[in-house]
Structure formats: C-alpha cells, structure tokens
Design an enzyme around this catalytic site. Structure first.
Site, short mmCIF file in Angstrom:
data_model
loop_
_atom_site.label_atom_id
_atom_site.label_comp_id
_atom_site.label_asym_id
_atom_site.label_seq_id
_atom_site.Cartn_x
_atom_site.Cartn_y
_atom_site.Cartn_z
N TYR A 155 0.84 -1.21 0.00
CA TYR A 155 0.00 0.00 0.00
C TYR A 155 0.88 1.26 0.00
O TYR A 155 0.61 2.22 -0.73
CB TYR A 155 -0.89 -0.07 1.25
CG TYR A 155 -1.96 0.98 1.37
CD1 TYR A 155 -3.14 0.90 0.63
CD2 TYR A 155 -1.82 2.04 2.28
CE1 TYR A 155 -4.14 1.85 0.79
CE2 TYR A 155 -2.81 2.98 2.45
CZ TYR A 155 -3.97 2.89 1.71
OH TYR A 155 -4.97 3.83 1.86
N LYS A 159 0.86 4.07 -2.82
CA LYS A 159 0.46 5.44 -2.49
C LYS A 159 1.58 6.45 -2.75
O LYS A 159 1.30 7.61 -3.06
CB LYS A 159 -0.04 5.51 -1.05
CG LYS A 159 -1.36 4.77 -0.82
CD LYS A 159 -2.45 5.19 -1.81
CE LYS A 159 -3.85 4.87 -1.34
NZ LYS A 159 -4.86 5.21 -2.37
P1 NAP Z 1 -13.51 1.91 1.38
O1 NAP Z 1 -14.52 2.37 2.37
O2 NAP Z 1 -12.94 0.55 1.50
O3 NAP Z 1 -14.11 2.11 -0.09
C1 NAP Z 1 -13.36 1.79 -1.21
C2 NAP Z 1 -14.29 1.61 -2.39
O4 NAP Z 1 -13.49 1.26 -3.54
C3 NAP Z 1 -15.29 0.47 -2.17
O5 NAP Z 1 -16.58 0.88 -2.56
C4 NAP Z 1 -14.75 -0.62 -3.09
O6 NAP Z 1 -15.73 -1.50 -3.61
C5 NAP Z 1 -14.14 0.19 -4.20
N1 NAP Z 1 -13.21 -0.60 -5.01
C6 NAP Z 1 -12.28 -1.49 -4.58
N2 NAP Z 1 -11.63 -2.03 -5.62
C7 NAP Z 1 -12.15 -1.47 -6.73
C8 NAP Z 1 -11.90 -1.62 -8.11
N3 NAP Z 1 -10.97 -2.47 -8.57
N4 NAP Z 1 -12.62 -0.89 -9.00
C9 NAP Z 1 -13.58 -0.04 -8.56
N5 NAP Z 1 -13.86 0.16 -7.25
C10 NAP Z 1 -13.17 -0.55 -6.35
O7 NAP Z 1 -12.23 2.88 1.35
P2 NAP Z 1 -12.05 4.40 1.86
O8 NAP Z 1 -11.58 4.35 3.26
O9 NAP Z 1 -13.24 5.20 1.51
O10 NAP Z 1 -10.80 4.82 0.97
C11 NAP Z 1 -10.93 5.50 -0.27
C12 NAP Z 1 -9.54 5.86 -0.79
O11 NAP Z 1 -8.85 6.65 0.19
C13 NAP Z 1 -8.65 4.65 -1.07
O12 NAP Z 1 -7.84 4.91 -2.19
C14 NAP Z 1 -7.80 4.57 0.18
O13 NAP Z 1 -6.59 3.90 -0.05
C15 NAP Z 1 -7.61 6.04 0.49
N6 NAP Z 1 -7.27 6.31 1.90
C16 NAP Z 1 -8.11 5.97 2.91
C17 NAP Z 1 -7.75 6.23 4.23
C18 NAP Z 1 -8.63 5.89 5.41
O14 NAP Z 1 -8.18 6.10 6.55
N7 NAP Z 1 -9.84 5.40 5.22
C19 NAP Z 1 -6.52 6.85 4.50
C20 NAP Z 1 -5.68 7.17 3.44
C21 NAP Z 1 -6.07 6.91 2.14
P3 NAP Z 1 -16.19 -2.83 -2.81
O15 NAP Z 1 -16.99 -2.33 -1.68
O16 NAP Z 1 -16.99 -3.59 -3.82
O17 NAP Z 1 -14.93 -3.51 -2.41
#
Ligand code: NAP
Length: 256
Positions: A155, A159
């Site tokens: 990851y 990133k």
């Molecule tokens: P999340 O709640 O897990 O949501 C991610 C979404 O992406 C889900 O709806 C998932 O679908 C979808 N997804 C996964 N693989 C995919 C693919 N191949 N094609 C299309 N859609 C796909 O994640 P989040 O926390 O909102 O994070 C969103 C972004 O922010 C990510 O890039 C993550 O790395 C980044 N981020 C998050 C955090 C944090 O603390 N949450 C911190 C830093 C960065 P499914 O539900 O079907 O799997």
C-alpha cells in the site's frame, strides 16, 4: 450558483466511504456525477442518493478500475450519457496488509493493480477528452502511509507511486489545461479503517480513539474532510496548483 455547475465528474470507488463523500460534495456544488464501483447495483444506489435537481442526471456504473477495458468502457459511457467529462477522482482502493515476510504475491499485485494501474487506466482513458477540450481536473488518493507504515509495504509503495504519478501528469498535461494533484489522508473513519480494527482485534471505537489520541488535532478524520479538499483541488481557485500532494491528516505526517 455552484462551483461545479455544468461539470461532469467521475469518482471511482464511490459507492461508500471517502468516494461517496467526494461524489456528494461535487454533486452538492452542481456537478453531474458518475459513481463508479465494482458492483453496478451499489454504484447505482449511491448515484441515486446524490443531491440532484431536474435536468442534472447522475449515473452509477459497475467498473473494475484495474481492468483497462472496464476503465475505458466506463469513461466512454460517461461521455456518451452525461455528455462530457471534466473531473476525474481516482479514489478506488483496497488493502491487503501483512508484514513483508507474510505478504503474498497476490497481496502485492492486488494493491498495486487497484491503486496504481487503476489510476493509470482511468486517467489514460479520460485524458483524451481533457486534452481535446483543453480542460480537466485529476485528483488521486494517496495516503499518509506513503511515508511508510508497518504491514503496508504494498500500500505504501502504491500510495507513494501515486505522488510520482500526479507530478508527471502535472508536467505532461499542464499545457492542455489539465491539473493533477493528490490528497494524502491520515486516519479517516470508514469501512477500510474499521476492517483494520477487526484485523488487529480491537473494537472500532477503541481503535478510532487510539488514532485520535495520537493525532496532533486529537480527532480522527471523516470522509467530508477529504471531500472538502478534493472540491478545492477540482475548483478554479486551485487552477495554479498541479503535481502536488496535499496531506489532510490532522498533522499526523508531522509526528510520524
Ligand atoms: P472503502 O470504504 O474501503 O471504499 C473503497 C471503495 O473502492 C469500495 O466501494 C470498493 O468497492 C471500491 N473498489 C475497490 N476495488 C475497486 C476496483 N478495482 N474498481 C472499482 N472500485 C473498487 O475505502 P475508503 O476508506 O473510503 O478509501 C478511499 C480511498 O482513500 C482509497 O484509495 C484509500 O486507499 C484512500 N485512503 C483511505 C484512508 C482511510 O483512513 N480510510 C486513508 C488514506 C487513504 P467494494 O466495496 O466492492 O470492495
């Protein structure tokens, strides 16, 4: 009048979490939004709940961003059904955390494929429209984990790769009226961090509290914090900002 009146935006992985908050914010400020996610029914349900008014449709599309054909088809459908494409937010993401010695090839490949190849495939498909119309905004989700995080070699690599990706897009696409930036969130309360709590065997509230206690501003982040930053970077106020990574982390980077 909204900042995104007349604009069409694609947000990937927007059926929930940060992506849904970004889609909601862009729609709230006037954009027509295409919600892309793996499951078309969930993408459609999310699109239906976005702020809307007559004559400004939203769209839900099933799309696997790591698949070139799927990414290209989704972009063409957006342009066909919503008439244009102005804003691309590469947000879709997954985690496959493990210490290096336990990390499998599949853990590595899956994370690199969704975050890096996904951002590449979507941006390559979108850029031809951006370049033709001499206008486009790209925002990609990086993470504070890019700086290194135990159990996240895959990851962190993806990133940090995103940060190099937007710097290069900034150089290549700037002459065509396109800006590209990244947002690096710290701990954001979503299903993704709830899944990490489950993996380390902690109740969600305790896990969030521990993250808040470590953070200089003494709270966790929420999807709306990231949506506000994304809206700024997609707006005209940010037209002289490109190739940058904005840390939205309550200062976590400062103490990591
Ligand atoms: P999340 O709640 O897990 O949501 C991610 C979404 O992406 C889900 O709806 C998932 O679908 C979808 N997804 C996964 N693989 C995919 C693919 N191949 N094609 C299309 N859609 C796909 O994640 P989040 O926390 O909102 O994070 C969103 C972004 O922010 C990510 O890039 C993550 O790395 C980044 N981020 C998050 C955090 C944090 O603390 N949450 C911190 C830093 C960065 P499914 O539900 O079907 O799997």
């Amino acid at each position: 009048m909204g900042r995104f009146d007349g604009r069409v935006a694609v947000v990937t992985g927007a059926a929930r979490g940060i992506g849904l908050a970004i889609a909601t914010r862009l729609a709230d400020e006037g954009a027509s939004v295409a919600v892309l996610d793996l499951d078309e029914a969930q993408a459609g349900a999310a699109a239906e709940q976005l702020p809307a008014e007559a004559g400004r449709p939203h769209l839900g599309i099933g799309c696997d961003v790591s698949d070139t054909g799927s990414a290209r088809a989704a972009v063409e459908r957006v342009v066909g059904e919503l008439g244009a494409l102005h804003i691309l937010v590469n947000n879709a993401g997954v985690t496959r955390d493990n210490l290096l010695f336990k990390m499998t090839d599949d853990d590595w490949d899956t994370v690199i494929a969704v975050h890096l190849r996904g951002a590449f495939a979507m941006t390559r498909a979108a850029q031809q429209h951006f370049v033709q119309q001499k206008y486009g905004k790209v925002v990609c989700l990086s993470s504070v984990s890019a700086l290194g995080n135990r159990g996240q070699a895959n990851y962190a690599a993806a990133k940090m790769g995103i940060q190099g990706f937007v710097r290069t897009l900034g150089i290549e696409l700037g002459p065509f009226g396109v800006t590209a930036n990244a947002i690096a969130p710290g701990f954001i309360a979503t299903d993704m961090t709830d899944a990490t709590a489950a993996r380390v065997g902690m109740p969600v509230e305790e896990f969030r509290q521990a993250a808040a206690d470590r953070n200089p501003v003494r709270r966790v982040g929420y999807p709306e914090d990231i949506a506000a930053a994304a809206a700024f970077l997609c707006s005209e106020e940010a037209s002289y900002i490109t190739g940058q990574t904005l840390y939205v982390d309550g200062g976590a980077k400062l103490v990591s």
